[in-house]
Design a protein around this motif. Structure first.
Motif: not given
Length: 277
Positions: A129-141, A162-178
């Motif tokens: 029902h809401h927007l989402f955004k992925i945030e990583s060292n490579c940018g915001r998508f 395209d994020l050129h990930l390796e073991k132990d890398h971390q990033f996040s998914l932000w869902y529902d900005f409210g």
């Protein structure tokens, strides 16, 4: 029922492409067959779905445009066959409730960030029902409904590889900005398989907690961290425990429902009018 129509549409277009596509497209398919072997139909259908999505987003449905996009997508996939044999194992946790709500899942390494988002939201029973955004060292998508100014690119235009990930890398998914649901994602492993690995091969291998409650993040945290306060709060709202889902994670059910929930979310984000957001 809706998903049956979508798959039937893709199957019909696949038959048309294979039997009546341009000579150039048929040559590309031949090149693909030499590399992908028996997985060629699934790769072509993935290309068809990507091309359809772009056409829908641009509100253009000309055959010439679609075939040109499909040609580009298949050529791109041919160049990335080695990455299509890779799998990525991820641990996904709900921030603030990492011990109570988490999953481990094996996905294809070669998927768009939009598909990654649908997968994460699906395994936590989000309804889209809401927007989402992925945030990583490579940018915001983010999803197509996000303001372009808040992104480096749309998630449907960028592949996980395209994020050129390796073991132990971390990033996040932000869902529902409210409500501020943030899923922290950790790379546990990346492996090369002997054959192509497609989304339908994905597996949820561990988990805890059922899923999020749409529009009720505060109550969800309260339920886990201060149960007595949770009971008083819902009583003030005129609710009781029967109004909430407390099911525990079930691996068999989660895997059985994964693709259906995934396709539902893909439809919600990619086939709906932006004015609804």
């Amino acid at each position: 029922m809706l998903m049956e129509h979508v798959f039937q549409c893709v199957d019909d277009i696949y038959d048309e492409v294979v039997n009546h596509g341009s000579d150039e497209l048929k040559r590309t398919i031949c090149d693909l067959e030499k590399i992908a072997g028996h997985n060629t139909p699934s790769v072509i259908k993935k290309g068809i779905m990507l091309s359809m999505t772009i056409c829908f987003n641009q509100v253009q449905f000309q055959d010439e445009l679609f075939e040109g996009l499909l040609q580009e997508n298949l050529e791109y996939m041919i160049r990335h066959i080695p990455e299509m044999k890779k799998t990525i194992q991820l641990r996904v946790s709900l921030r603030g409730l990492e011990k109570e709500m988490n999953r481990e899942i094996i996905l294809p390494y070669f998927i768009t960030l939009a598909d990654l988002a649908y997968a994460v939201l699906a395994i936590f029973q989000a309804e889209g029902h809401h927007l989402f955004k992925i945030e990583s060292n490579c940018g915001r998508f983010g999803c197509e409904q996000c303001d372009q100014e808040m992104l480096d690119d749309y998630a449907a235009n960028v592949f996980l590889s395209d994020l050129h990930l390796e073991k132990d890398h971390q990033f996040s998914l932000w869902y529902d900005f409210g409500e501020d649901y943030v899923f922290d994602i950790e790379v546990l492993n990346i492996q090369i398989q002997s054959d192509l690995f497609v989304l339908e091969d994905s597996q949820i291998i561990a988990g805890k907690g059922y899923g999020i409650w749409e529009d009720e993040h505060e109550l969800l945290e309260m339920y886990y961290k201060n149960y007595d306060e949770f009971l008083m709060r819902i009583e003030d709202y005129g609710l009781d425990e029967d109004d909430f889902i407390f099911n525990e994670f079930d691996q068999d059910i989660a895997n059985e429902m994964f693709m259906e929930d995934f396709e539902f979310l893909r439809h919600v984000y990619e086939d709906q009018d932006e004015d609804l957001w």
